[in-house]
Scaffold this motif. Structure first.
Motif, short mmCIF file in Angstrom:
data_model
loop_
_atom_site.label_atom_id
_atom_site.label_comp_id
_atom_site.label_asym_id
_atom_site.label_seq_id
_atom_site.Cartn_x
_atom_site.Cartn_y
_atom_site.Cartn_z
N ASP A 166 7.65 17.56 8.02
CA ASP A 166 7.87 18.73 8.88
C ASP A 166 7.20 19.97 8.29
O ASP A 166 6.53 20.74 9.00
CB ASP A 166 9.37 19.00 9.04
N VAL A 167 7.38 20.17 6.99
CA VAL A 167 6.79 21.36 6.35
C VAL A 167 5.27 21.26 6.33
O VAL A 167 4.56 22.24 6.57
CB VAL A 167 7.34 21.55 4.92
N CYS A 168 4.75 20.07 6.06
CA CYS A 168 3.29 19.87 6.07
C CYS A 168 2.70 20.26 7.43
O CYS A 168 1.68 20.96 7.51
CB CYS A 168 2.94 18.42 5.75
N ARG A 169 3.34 19.81 8.49
CA ARG A 169 2.83 20.14 9.83
C ARG A 169 2.93 21.63 10.11
O ARG A 169 2.04 22.21 10.74
CB ARG A 169 3.60 19.33 10.87
N GLU A 170 4.01 22.27 9.64
CA GLU A 170 4.14 23.72 9.81
C GLU A 170 3.00 24.46 9.11
O GLU A 170 2.57 25.53 9.57
CB GLU A 170 5.48 24.20 9.24
N LEU A 171 2.49 23.88 8.03
CA LEU A 171 1.39 24.50 7.28
C LEU A 171 0.02 24.10 7.82
O LEU A 171 -1.01 24.49 7.25
CB LEU A 171 1.49 24.11 5.80
N GLY A 172 0.00 23.34 8.89
CA GLY A 172 -1.26 23.02 9.56
C GLY A 172 -1.92 21.72 9.13
O GLY A 172 -3.08 21.47 9.49
N TYR A 173 -1.21 20.87 8.40
CA TYR A 173 -1.79 19.60 7.96
C TYR A 173 -1.54 18.50 8.99
O TYR A 173 -0.43 18.40 9.55
CB TYR A 173 -1.16 19.16 6.63
N GLU A 174 -2.56 17.70 9.25
CA GLU A 174 -2.33 16.42 9.92
C GLU A 174 -1.62 15.54 8.90
O GLU A 174 -2.10 15.38 7.77
CB GLU A 174 -3.65 15.77 10.32
N THR A 175 -0.51 14.97 9.30
CA THR A 175 0.38 14.33 8.32
C THR A 175 0.51 12.83 8.58
O THR A 175 0.72 12.41 9.71
CB THR A 175 1.77 14.99 8.35
N VAL A 176 0.37 12.05 7.51
CA VAL A 176 0.48 10.60 7.60
C VAL A 176 1.53 10.13 6.58
O VAL A 176 1.41 10.41 5.39
CB VAL A 176 -0.87 9.91 7.28
N LEU A 177 2.55 9.44 7.07
CA LEU A 177 3.53 8.82 6.18
C LEU A 177 2.99 7.45 5.79
O LEU A 177 2.90 6.55 6.62
CB LEU A 177 4.89 8.69 6.85
N LEU A 178 2.65 7.29 4.53
CA LEU A 178 2.13 6.01 4.06
C LEU A 178 3.24 4.99 3.87
O LEU A 178 3.11 3.83 4.25
CB LEU A 178 1.38 6.21 2.73
N THR A 179 4.35 5.42 3.26
CA THR A 179 5.49 4.54 3.03
C THR A 179 6.69 5.36 2.58
O THR A 179 6.53 6.43 2.00
CB THR A 179 5.17 3.48 1.95
N ASP A 180 7.87 4.84 2.87
CA ASP A 180 9.07 5.39 2.24
C ASP A 180 9.73 4.30 1.39
O ASP A 180 10.93 4.35 1.11
CB ASP A 180 10.05 5.95 3.27
N CYS A 181 8.92 3.33 0.98
CA CYS A 181 9.40 2.20 0.16
C CYS A 181 8.55 2.05 -1.11
O CYS A 181 8.37 0.93 -1.61
CB CYS A 181 9.36 0.91 0.96
N LEU A 182 8.02 3.14 -1.63
CA LEU A 182 7.16 3.08 -2.81
C LEU A 182 7.95 2.56 -4.01
O LEU A 182 9.04 3.05 -4.29
CB LEU A 182 6.60 4.46 -3.11
N GLY A 183 7.39 1.58 -4.71
CA GLY A 183 8.13 1.02 -5.83
C GLY A 183 7.27 0.43 -6.93
O GLY A 183 7.74 -0.41 -7.69
N CYS A 184 6.02 0.85 -7.04
CA CYS A 184 5.10 0.30 -8.03
C CYS A 184 5.10 1.14 -9.30
O CYS A 184 5.89 2.09 -9.44
CB CYS A 184 3.69 0.23 -7.45
N GLU A 185 4.20 0.81 -10.23
CA GLU A 185 4.03 1.63 -11.43
C GLU A 185 3.57 3.04 -11.02
O GLU A 185 2.72 3.20 -10.14
CB GLU A 185 2.98 1.02 -12.36
N ALA A 186 4.13 4.05 -11.67
CA ALA A 186 3.84 5.43 -11.30
C ALA A 186 2.36 5.75 -11.36
O ALA A 186 1.80 6.37 -10.45
CB ALA A 186 4.63 6.38 -12.22
N ARG A 187 1.70 5.32 -12.44
CA ARG A 187 0.28 5.67 -12.58
C ARG A 187 -0.57 4.97 -11.52
O ARG A 187 -1.57 5.54 -11.06
CB ARG A 187 -0.21 5.33 -13.99
N GLU A 188 -0.18 3.78 -11.08
CA GLU A 188 -0.92 3.10 -10.03
C GLU A 188 -0.75 3.83 -8.70
O GLU A 188 -1.69 3.92 -7.90
CB GLU A 188 -0.46 1.65 -9.91
#
Length: 419
Positions: A265-287
């Motif tokens: 919501d905030v990204c769109r308010e700031l003018g960004y086209e917004t894409v949700l890649l996942t809400d299940c991220l669970g890999c190594e942080a650096r990857e």
């Protein structure tokens, strides 16, 4: 932060990152959700309030403001530094996190004493949030051994579900055992989820939820990560947890999905086209950080103002002896991939703490790699030492919020400024 501090940081992207972080966290504070969950509730007997976890104080305050009856007694058990002020009629206690300590045990004993000898007309209102696995603890092994096992798990790269399969079997209150303690009283659990997929029996190690995991799974996790366990601890892992509970009503009032939606919501308010890649991220942080950088590079030059979001909880396998957290490590790992671009990657924990540090997470942009080199830092060396904190601190890349009052996992955001 920015040029005035000697770093050629992209001030527009940094400002946007701060706004996205603050706006997202503000939208997932539990105050309104707790009120909605308790609206219209009626209680025939006494109500005992137990708030446990990193968001416990905020949840207890919200509950105290809207409960139709005053609690007969109430206890907040939260992490050090998370009690903002005393609450009328509620005892506020603090303990160790992410490793339990003596105060965790004392706080748990206070909750158990408060909820002893209840009747079937009574209700235990349990306000539960992430962090409860360390804070709410009655160990079945000596505390020193439990602390050692917790340290081994934290360093192993095990995910939270694997960790909690083991931790709940080493505890007298986890894995549904607290609900058994409260019987015949009813337990009304209001929960903020900090685990991907919202598995009720894993949030804070499920103190009032039937355990869906098995002894076999717990033992497999112990073998997988080569844990050093005493014969007593192994015996605990072989003892099954409650699989049925008849005195519990549960509702989830917040999760990482809502955090991602709020950030979007905030990204769109700031003018960004917004894409949700996942809400299940669970890999190594650096990857995860490198992957977000790869996505940004793929779209660089498109002329579009883009935001890519990923929510969840990454893991860190400790190889060094530095200081940091999963969000800081994710951000730092993205720095080489976005070097020279009008882009940024940042990642934050919604609770305001990332690992054993005072930072909520980290921020990097197209200027970070060069700034680090000028300060004498190598990204690869800092990651090998798990020392993202000091590397980001050197270039003002730490995001610090203090305790936020909520806890619904992490969100990472990649921003592309466009032309």
């Amino acid at each position: 932060m920015g040029k005035e501090n000697g770093n050629c940081m992209n001030e527009i992207l940094y400002r946007d990152a701060r706004q996205i972080m603050a706006g997202a966290i503000r939208q997932v504070l539990p105050d309104i959700a707790v009120g909605q969950a308790l609206s219209g509730r009626e209680y025939s007997g006494k109500v005992y309030l137990a708030a446990i976890g990193k968001a416990a104080w905020q949840m207890a305050k919200a509950a105290a403001d809207c409960l139709p009856v005053s609690p007969a007694a109430g206890i907040v058990l939260t992490k050090y530094g998370h009690v903002k002020h005393m609450l009328p009629g509620i005892v506020c206690l603090e303990g160790g996190h992410p490793v339990p300590d003596e105060n965790s045990l004392k706080g748990t004993e206070a909750v158990l004493n408060m909820t002893a000898d209840l009747t079937e007309d009574d209700t235990v209102l349990l306000l539960l949030s992430g962090g409860g696995s360390a804070l709410f603890e009655q160990p079945l092994v000596p505390l020193e051994e439990l602390q050692d096992i917790t340290g081994q798990l934290l360093a192993s790269g095990a995910d939270i579900v694997e960790m909690n399969r083991i931790r709940k079997r080493l505890s007298g209150v986890k894995g549904g055992r607290f609900a058994q303690h409260c019987a015949p009283a009813k337990v009304e659990a209001v929960i903020l989820s900090d685990i991907v997929g919202d598995p009720l029996d894993m949030i804070a190690s499920g103190p009032v939820t039937p355990d869906t995991s098995t002894c076999r799974q717990a033992m497999a996790a112990a073998r997988k990560y080569r844990l050093n366990l005493s014969s007593r601890a192994k015996a605990c892992l072989e003892k099954e947890t409650p699989k049925e509970l008849g005195n519990v009503e549960t509702r989830i009032i917040g999760s990482v999905r809502q955090l991602c939606a709020a950030a979007g919501d905030v990204c769109r308010e700031l003018g960004y086209e917004t894409v949700l890649l996942t809400d299940c991220l669970g890999c190594e942080a650096r990857e995860a950080g490198r992957f977000l950088a790869d996505i940004v590079r793929c779209h660089a030059g498109s002329g579009r103002k883009l935001a890519f979001l990923a929510g969840g909880e990454t893991v860190v396998s400790l190889t060094g002896h530095g200081m940091g957290g999963r969000n800081q490590e994710l951000a730092l790992a993205a720095a080489p991939g976005i070097a020279g671009l009008h882009a940024a990657v940042f990642s934050v924990g919604s609770d305001g703490t990332d690992g054993p540090t005072d930072a909520a997470g980290g921020y990097v942009d197209g200027d970070t790699q060069r700034a680090l080199q000028e300060k004498g830092y190598s990204v690869s060396e800092a990651l090998a030492e798990n020392d993202a904190y000091h590397a980001l601190q050197a270039v003002n890349g730490l995001l610090i919020t203090g305790p936020t009052g909520t806890n619904v996992n992490d969100v990472a955001v990649a921003l592309l400024q466009g032309d």
